[in-house]
Design a protein around this motif. Structure first.
Motif, mmCIF file in Angstrom:
data_model
loop_
_atom_site.group_PDB
_atom_site.id
_atom_site.type_symbol
_atom_site.label_atom_id
_atom_site.label_comp_id
_atom_site.label_asym_id
_atom_site.label_seq_id
_atom_site.Cartn_x
_atom_site.Cartn_y
_atom_site.Cartn_z
ATOM 1 N N UNK A 111 27.089 80.760 -116.229
ATOM 2 C CA UNK A 111 28.409 80.862 -116.851
ATOM 3 C C UNK A 111 28.440 81.964 -117.912
ATOM 4 N N UNK A 112 27.331 82.148 -118.626
ATOM 5 C CA UNK A 112 27.278 83.214 -119.625
ATOM 6 C C UNK A 112 27.370 84.574 -118.945
ATOM 7 N N UNK A 113 26.724 84.712 -117.799
ATOM 8 C CA UNK A 113 26.833 85.951 -117.026
ATOM 9 C C UNK A 113 28.268 86.146 -116.548
ATOM 10 N N UNK A 114 28.877 85.055 -116.073
ATOM 11 C CA UNK A 114 30.259 85.136 -115.594
ATOM 12 C C UNK A 114 31.198 85.581 -116.712
ATOM 13 N N UNK A 115 30.970 85.079 -117.938
ATOM 14 C CA UNK A 115 31.793 85.491 -119.084
ATOM 15 C C UNK A 115 31.635 86.977 -119.363
ATOM 16 N N UNK A 132 43.896 83.963 -118.421
ATOM 17 C CA UNK A 132 45.037 83.331 -119.081
ATOM 18 C C UNK A 132 44.567 82.441 -120.229
ATOM 19 N N UNK A 133 43.468 81.719 -120.021
ATOM 20 C CA UNK A 133 42.904 80.898 -121.107
ATOM 21 C C UNK A 133 42.599 81.754 -122.333
ATOM 22 N N UNK A 134 41.913 82.877 -122.102
ATOM 23 C CA UNK A 134 41.533 83.761 -123.205
ATOM 24 C C UNK A 134 42.775 84.360 -123.876
ATOM 25 N N UNK A 135 43.756 84.714 -123.070
ATOM 26 C CA UNK A 135 45.000 85.287 -123.596
ATOM 27 C C UNK A 135 45.723 84.265 -124.466
ATOM 28 N N UNK A 136 45.811 83.031 -123.982
ATOM 29 C CA UNK A 136 46.481 81.981 -124.747
ATOM 30 C C UNK A 136 45.748 81.713 -126.052
ATOM 31 N N UNK A 137 44.420 81.612 -125.981
ATOM 32 C CA UNK A 137 43.641 81.332 -127.182
ATOM 33 C C UNK A 137 43.814 82.428 -128.231
ATOM 34 N N UNK A 138 43.820 83.693 -127.789
ATOM 35 C CA UNK A 138 43.988 84.807 -128.726
ATOM 36 C C UNK A 138 45.351 84.746 -129.399
ATOM 37 N N UNK A 139 46.382 84.422 -128.621
ATOM 38 C CA UNK A 139 47.739 84.345 -129.183
ATOM 39 C C UNK A 139 47.874 83.161 -130.139
ATOM 40 N N UNK A 140 47.279 82.039 -129.758
ATOM 41 C CA UNK A 140 47.394 80.865 -130.626
ATOM 42 C C UNK A 140 46.633 81.074 -131.926
ATOM 43 N N UNK A 141 45.480 81.720 -131.847
ATOM 44 C CA UNK A 141 44.711 81.988 -133.062
ATOM 45 C C UNK A 141 45.436 82.992 -133.963
ATOM 46 N N UNK A 142 46.184 83.916 -133.358
ATOM 47 C CA UNK A 142 47.017 84.837 -134.137
ATOM 48 C C UNK A 142 48.106 84.044 -134.867
#
Length: 258
Positions: A45-49, A217-227
């Motif tokens: 999974x770390x490689x996949x990331x 999409x998960x990463x995009x949502x997390x970045x926006x929510x943290x903003x």
């Protein structure tokens, strides 16, 4: 440019280090095939990331971690006499040659799709009773659905065009809504699963990996929510006390910053 001798020397160095660690390190001495399993999954999974992030500095590091696990398994197998690095490498070499008769034999193929179909046919000739035997039981559901669909498509069980798959998605959505209106939780669960399965199939027809698409999409949502959280904090506000309209102002700002 590749240096084959340097590559072979590096692998030989890793095998030597593995021998030394297995003999001298208390932690490495204790490991078994079973104890390494969950660690291997984490490394994968770390490689996949890293691949998803297109991090070309991190990818080779993660590949190294995964290679270490392969060498570790090979070392354990050599101790019991069941397998070793040579039998692992020769096994995959033999399989690749056998399953690529268009390269190592006299079979001719027209395109990539024909290669995939031949691959599945060859596996059945090798004694597999089902084309689905090669789908790991422990795969995450979305990845498993994608693999199932790809495998059955390899033997011709597939739609002919993307619009047919999209029509199926629409059909499954309607069936889901019918059960939602009926408030039948069990049937809703079944129909929602059908919707997901159809959407994953549609992604395959579009040439999109659904797991990667959802993770983006998960990463995009997390970045926006943290903003959103950051801006709320800068304004001395608490998300719990803000209205959706107030939060939406920062949300729209976050979309423009991406």
């Amino acid at each position: 440019m590749r240096d084959r001798q340097a590559e072979l020397a590096a692998v030989d160095r890793l095998l030597t280090i593995m021998d030394e660690l297995r003999e001298q390190c208390p932690w490495d001495k204790k490991q078994t095939l079973q104890s390494l399993r969950h660690l291997t999954i984490e490394e994968t999974y770390e490689l996949a990331d890293a691949i998803l992030e297109d991090d070309l500095q991190e990818i080779p590091k993660e590949l190294g971690d995964l290679l270490l696990h392969i060498v570790f398994y090979a070392k354990i197998g050599s101790e019991t006499g069941d397998f070793d690095m040579a039998s692992i490498a020769n096994g995959i070499c033999d399989k690749l040659i056998q399953r690529h008769p268009h390269i190592y034999g006299d079979v001719e193929v027209a395109d990539e799709e024909e290669v995939k179909r031949n691959w599945e046919k060859l596996k059945l000739k090798e004694g597999k009773k089902s084309v689905l035997e090669g789908v790991p039981k422990s795969l995450p559901a979305m990845v498993k659905a994608n693999r199932i669909q790809a495998k059955v498509a390899g033997v011709g069980f597939d739609w002919e065009a993307p619009h047919q798959v999209w029509d199926k998605v629409q059909e499954e959505l309607q069936e889901l809504q019918t059960e939602v209106r009926a408030e039948n939780k069990e049937r809703m669960t079944d129909e929602l699963g059908d919707v997901f399965f159809s959407l994953i199939n549609y992604a395959r027809f579009l040439g999109i990996d659904p797991e990667s698409a959802l993770e983006k999409t998960n990463k995009k949502f997390m970045a926006r929510f943290q903003y959103l959280e950051q801006k709320a904090q800068e304004n001395g506000a608490s998300l719990q006390d803000m209205s959706l309209e107030e939060m939406d102002v920062f949300w729209e700002q976050a979309k423009k910053h991406q």
